[in-house]
Structures are given as structure tokens and as C-alpha cells.
Design an enzyme around this catalytic site. Sequence first.
Site, mmCIF file in Angstrom:
data_model
loop_
_atom_site.group_PDB
_atom_site.id
_atom_site.type_symbol
_atom_site.label_atom_id
_atom_site.label_comp_id
_atom_site.label_asym_id
_atom_site.label_seq_id
_atom_site.Cartn_x
_atom_site.Cartn_y
_atom_site.Cartn_z
ATOM 1 N N GLU A 27 0.825 -1.207 0.000
ATOM 2 C CA GLU A 27 0.000 0.000 0.000
ATOM 3 C C GLU A 27 0.863 1.262 0.000
ATOM 4 O O GLU A 27 0.570 2.234 -0.714
ATOM 5 C CB GLU A 27 -0.917 0.012 1.225
ATOM 6 C CG GLU A 27 -1.885 -1.160 1.290
ATOM 7 C CD GLU A 27 -1.354 -2.317 2.105
ATOM 8 O OE1 GLU A 27 -2.150 -2.958 2.811
ATOM 9 O OE2 GLU A 27 -0.134 -2.600 2.040
ATOM 10 N N CYS A 50 -2.640 -3.551 7.250
ATOM 11 C CA CYS A 50 -2.304 -3.761 8.661
ATOM 12 C C CYS A 50 -2.735 -2.567 9.501
ATOM 13 O O CYS A 50 -2.833 -1.441 9.012
ATOM 14 C CB CYS A 50 -0.815 -4.027 8.831
ATOM 15 S SG CYS A 50 0.266 -2.689 8.291
ATOM 16 N N SER A 143 21.596 -42.300 -9.672
ATOM 17 C CA SER A 143 20.441 -41.396 -9.811
ATOM 18 C C SER A 143 20.790 -40.093 -10.510
ATOM 19 O O SER A 143 19.957 -39.183 -10.540
ATOM 20 C CB SER A 143 19.849 -41.092 -8.426
ATOM 21 O OG SER A 143 20.806 -40.437 -7.600
ATOM 22 N N THR A 171 19.837 -39.680 2.050
ATOM 23 C CA THR A 171 20.185 -38.879 0.878
ATOM 24 C C THR A 171 21.577 -38.294 1.019
ATOM 25 O O THR A 171 22.354 -38.261 0.059
ATOM 26 C CB THR A 171 19.155 -37.749 0.682
ATOM 27 O OG1 THR A 171 17.887 -38.327 0.397
ATOM 28 C CG2 THR A 171 19.556 -36.821 -0.449
ATOM 29 N N ARG A 182 21.889 -22.963 -7.220
ATOM 30 C CA ARG A 182 22.922 -22.801 -8.245
ATOM 31 C C ARG A 182 22.252 -22.470 -9.577
ATOM 32 O O ARG A 182 22.201 -23.291 -10.481
ATOM 33 C CB ARG A 182 23.771 -24.070 -8.347
ATOM 34 C CG ARG A 182 24.449 -24.430 -7.033
ATOM 35 C CD ARG A 182 25.369 -25.629 -7.154
ATOM 36 N NE ARG A 182 24.708 -26.855 -7.575
ATOM 37 C CZ ARG A 182 24.010 -27.646 -6.767
ATOM 38 N NH1 ARG A 182 23.845 -27.310 -5.498
ATOM 39 N NH2 ARG A 182 23.453 -28.751 -7.222
#
Length: 360
Positions: A27, A50, A143, A171, A182
Amino acid sequence: MVGAVLTRDGRVVGEGYHHHAGGPHAEVEALRAAGDLARGATMYVTLEPCAHHGRTPPCADALIAAAVAEVFIAVGDPDPRVNGRGKALLEAAGIVVHRGPCEADARKLNRAYFKHTATGRPLVTVKFAMSLDGRIATRSGDSRWISNELSRRRVHELRSVTDAILVGAGTMVADDPLLTVRLGNVGEEGGKAPDASGSEIRHPTRYIVDSRGRVPTSARAFDPSLPGATVVVTTAAAPEVHRAALKARGVEVLVIPATPDARVSLPDLLDEIGRRGSLTLLVEGGAEINGAFLSAGLADRVWAFIAPAIFGGAGAPGPVGGTGVDRVSDAIRLTHIETEMLESDMWVRGDVEINTREGG
């Protein structure tokens, strides 16, 4: 995520949006752009203005001081410091206030904010890349890379607008990921590369769930020169010497209560991540951590990147582990499905059905 537009006599005289926490609200940006033309103008704003002093003064006061005539609010603000007070202040000053239009769009845009305000927890997205036959690795564990370069770049873009990311110990041990953004180089290296425009990249906080201290302290994500913060989440079962070695590398060690099977309590972890101010969490783990979030009803969304490749092999892992379900009728289902082609890959997005209500 708030935008504001001021119109007068059928034309736009001011626009603005909230760039970052602590910065001027939408605003105020729009009022500054409009200048004297704000007097008697109509404002359209995403969220209720607000009415309290936080990092910035109340936007309701700024609208009153600018003598705006009419305000259209897409959706109310559930923050207890606002929650109808902003609307009431405007009306008390003689400004005509409307609720809507675009309420559904505004709720979707600020879904993370609404959930965090209601529950104190971040909006949780489980993300994975898989082959067409539902494998996240071959039978030998390879993978890299299932998804194409465009999909991997999209993931880095998603990380850059996420407050926190999370992976499990499995993992980390199998892939040793950097967990950085990246955009300048989506390959394995180049953790500190800027994006194509040369602008500085925003890095989410990295959370590594490691209940027993399995991840070696030499992991690349523990490199103190990496941008952003790394937090290892563990239990009292992790050896004290391991915790001390992590702290010596500048890694924060967060001890969370354990479940009966000696794992990190994910509900307690989400509470803590929320307390730290994170509104969004991207879970990028393997089958075990994905299964834990989904089976516990803690995931809000699923993002699957599907590559047109078939791995086969009974031992090749899928993206979601755990005990699974016995009946098709018990399956975790997604709603509000969206799909997008990223060259040869398909990105499928959906809301977890049990968490589609506001607040997660």
C-alpha cells in the site's frame, strides 16, 4: 505476498508490492507512486491493510492520511493484530471498504502465510524426480541425472524462493548433495554461482535430519564457506563427539525429541522450523523421509518431476517408502492437479487431499 494498485478516473495511478520482510508494504509503495493522485482514488490490495506498528507503521493509517476514497480487499488478514481491525479503521475514517474480488486467488497466493498463522508450521512440499516407471534410482543406486537440465534449473529456482529445505541422512550418505541454489550452474559444482543476471541469490536454510549421527562430518553441505545456514536435526542418541565435530565446522545441531522408534519427531521439528520464521519447507529427501512426511499427514503438496525413462529392476527404489497402504481406497490422493512440460520432462503438482483445508 501482497500487491496494491491505485486507480482514479478509470486509469492506474500507482502500483506497489511488498518486496521483502521489513520493507515498505504494498500500500505504501502504491501511495508513493501515486503521490497527490492518491486523494480520492480507489485501491485494490491483496491482503487487509495492517493496523499495528510492526517493522513498519500501519498501512491503514497511511491510506487514511492519503485520503483514499475506496478500498477493495481481496482477503482478510488472519494475524490477530489485524484480523478485521484494518478494515474497521478504514471504515471509521469514512473510506468505503469492500471484500473481494479475487479472494480465492489471494488465498492460494498466500497459502503458506495462512497456514503458518493458523498452525505455526510451514507449508510443506515433498519434491522428487523419478523415471516413468516410478524409480528414483537404478538397481545399483545411480540417480544422476534422472531429470533434464531444465527441470533441475526449475528446482533451483524453487529453492531460491523457499525458506527452508530438508533431506534425510540416507540422501546425504548416498548423494552428498550441496543443497545450495545454483542458478548460474545447475550441475554438481558451482555452489556459489549467481543467477544469469548476476544478482545475488537467496539461499534457504538447509535442514538435515540425522537421528543417530550417520552423516560424516566431511559432507559437502557442512562446508563453512557455503552460502546460507546448515542445521543438523538429531536426537539425544547421536554421539556427543559427532555433535561437537559438527559444531566445530560451524553447523548448528538441533536436538529434537525422538519417536518411540528413535527417529526425529517430525511434528516437533515442523513446530521449531515455524518458530524460526520459515513459512515454506521443501522436502527433497529420498523414499524414507518422503514416506515419513506423507504417511504422517504432514505434507501439504507434492511436486513430481517425471522423466521419460524406464529403469526396471525389482530392487530399484521408488520415491515414497514406509509401510504404504493395503487398499487402493486408502491411498494418499492429490487434488488441484497442475502439469507442465519442461522439454521432455513432466512436472506434476498437486495438493495432498487431507491437507487442502486452510491451515493444513
